[in-house]
Write a protein that holds these residues in place. Structure first.
Motif, PDB file in Angstrom:
ATOM      1  N   ILE A  73       0.755  -0.978  -0.085  1.00 18.48           N
ATOM      2  CA  ILE A  73      -0.223  -0.003  -0.032  1.00 18.48           C
ATOM      3  C   ILE A  73       0.939   1.183  -0.128  1.00 18.48           C
ATOM      4  CG2 ILE A  73      -1.757   1.381   1.299  1.00 18.48           C
ATOM      5  CD1 ILE A  73      -2.516  -1.377   2.452  1.00 18.48           C
ATOM      6  N   LEU A  74       0.624   2.310  -0.814  1.00 18.63           N
ATOM      7  CA  LEU A  74       1.423   3.594  -0.922  1.00 18.63           C
ATOM      8  C   LEU A  74       0.328   4.495  -0.006  1.00 18.63           C
ATOM      9  CD1 LEU A  74       3.646   5.182  -1.637  1.00 18.63           C
ATOM     10  CD2 LEU A  74       2.618   5.788  -3.796  1.00 18.63           C
ATOM     11  N   SER A  75       1.092   5.125   0.902  1.00 17.87           N
ATOM     12  CA  SER A  75       0.235   6.026   1.882  1.00 17.87           C
ATOM     13  C   SER A  75       0.884   7.301   1.833  1.00 17.87           C
ATOM     14  CB  SER A  75       0.037   5.583   3.215  1.00 17.87           C
ATOM     15  OG  SER A  75      -0.650   4.356   3.277  1.00 17.87           O
ATOM     16  N   ALA A  76       0.134   8.104   2.355  1.00 17.72           N
ATOM     17  CA  ALA A  76       0.970   9.480   2.665  1.00 17.72           C
ATOM     18  C   ALA A  76       0.253  10.008   3.847  1.00 17.72           C
ATOM     19  CB  ALA A  76       0.488  10.605   1.546  1.00 17.72           C
ATOM     20  N   ILE A  77       1.335  10.640   4.798  1.00 18.83           N
ATOM     21  CA  ILE A  77       0.808  11.121   5.918  1.00 18.83           C
ATOM     22  C   ILE A  77       0.973  12.764   5.964  1.00 18.83           C
ATOM     23  CG2 ILE A  77       2.889  10.637   7.164  1.00 18.83           C
ATOM     24  CD1 ILE A  77       0.954  10.104   9.715  1.00 18.83           C
ATOM     25  N   VAL A  78       0.106  13.426   6.254  1.00 15.21           N
ATOM     26  CA  VAL A  78       0.131  14.897   6.100  1.00 15.21           C
ATOM     27  C   VAL A  78      -0.801  15.822   7.010  1.00 15.21           C
ATOM     28  CG1 VAL A  78      -1.450  15.103   4.252  1.00 15.21           C
ATOM     29  CG2 VAL A  78       0.511  16.897   4.418  1.00 15.21           C
TER      30      VAL A  78
END
Length: 173
Positions: free
Chosen positions: A5-10
């Motif tokens: 899974i490719l995630s972003a945290i922001v």
């Protein structure tokens, strides 16, 4: 092997600000704890400026840094020169770390480049309008569904009310 899974945290203000002067424009202790918990044990991908804004390597995570500068080095980090290369390294590293997730942690240019490839976004919505010079790119919210949403009030250690929201991309039928 499961798909990675490719995630972003922001963390994003009401007016889409994510940074000011190569740093965070707020103090949210709660968000830093959530960031640590969410990224621990996973490869994290970031741009050079984001890496240089950190206090150093983040323990328990593999740092993959994208830089256009062919001479840039950072002891303990993996340096690459393109998002594609960073994603390949991230996927291989995730398998080695026995996790199914790679997390993009910034900055704005990296978020912009990978937005169409993300499967999940860990979004801290900061309930304030903030002056800043770095913004999260607009994205089509109809392509995403909310998995969880947790409100946290401002406190001594948290300058603003904020929500932790997990979004997952709607799968095309």
């Amino acid at each position: 092997m499961t798909n990675i899974i490719l995630s972003a945290i922001v963390a994003v203000s009401e007016n889409q600000v994510i940074g000011a002067d190569n740093g965070l424009p707020w103090r949210l202790s709660n968000d830093l704890k959530w960031f640590k918990k969410t990224t621990m044990g996973k490869p994290i991908i970031m741009g050079r400026k984001t890496f240089q804004s950190l206090p150093g390597l983040l323990p328990g995570r593999t740092s993959i840094v994208i830089s256009r500068d062919p001479d840039f080095t950072a002891e303990g980090a993996i340096i690459t020169h393109s998002l594609e290369s960073a994603l390949e390294i991230g996927n291989e590293t995730a398998k080695q770390m026995k996790t199914n997730e790679v997390v993009i942690i910034g900055g704005a240019e990296i978020f912009h480049q990978c937005l169409d490839q993300l499967d999940r976004i860990y979004l801290t919505r900061v309930h304030a309008t903030i002056d800043g010079d770095t913004f999260f790119p607009d994205f089509n919210t109809s392509e995403w569904r909310e998995i969880s949403n947790e409100f946290h009030p401002k406190s001594e250690k948290d300058m603003y009310d904020h929500n932790f929201i997990v979004l997952e991309r709607e799968q095309a039928l």
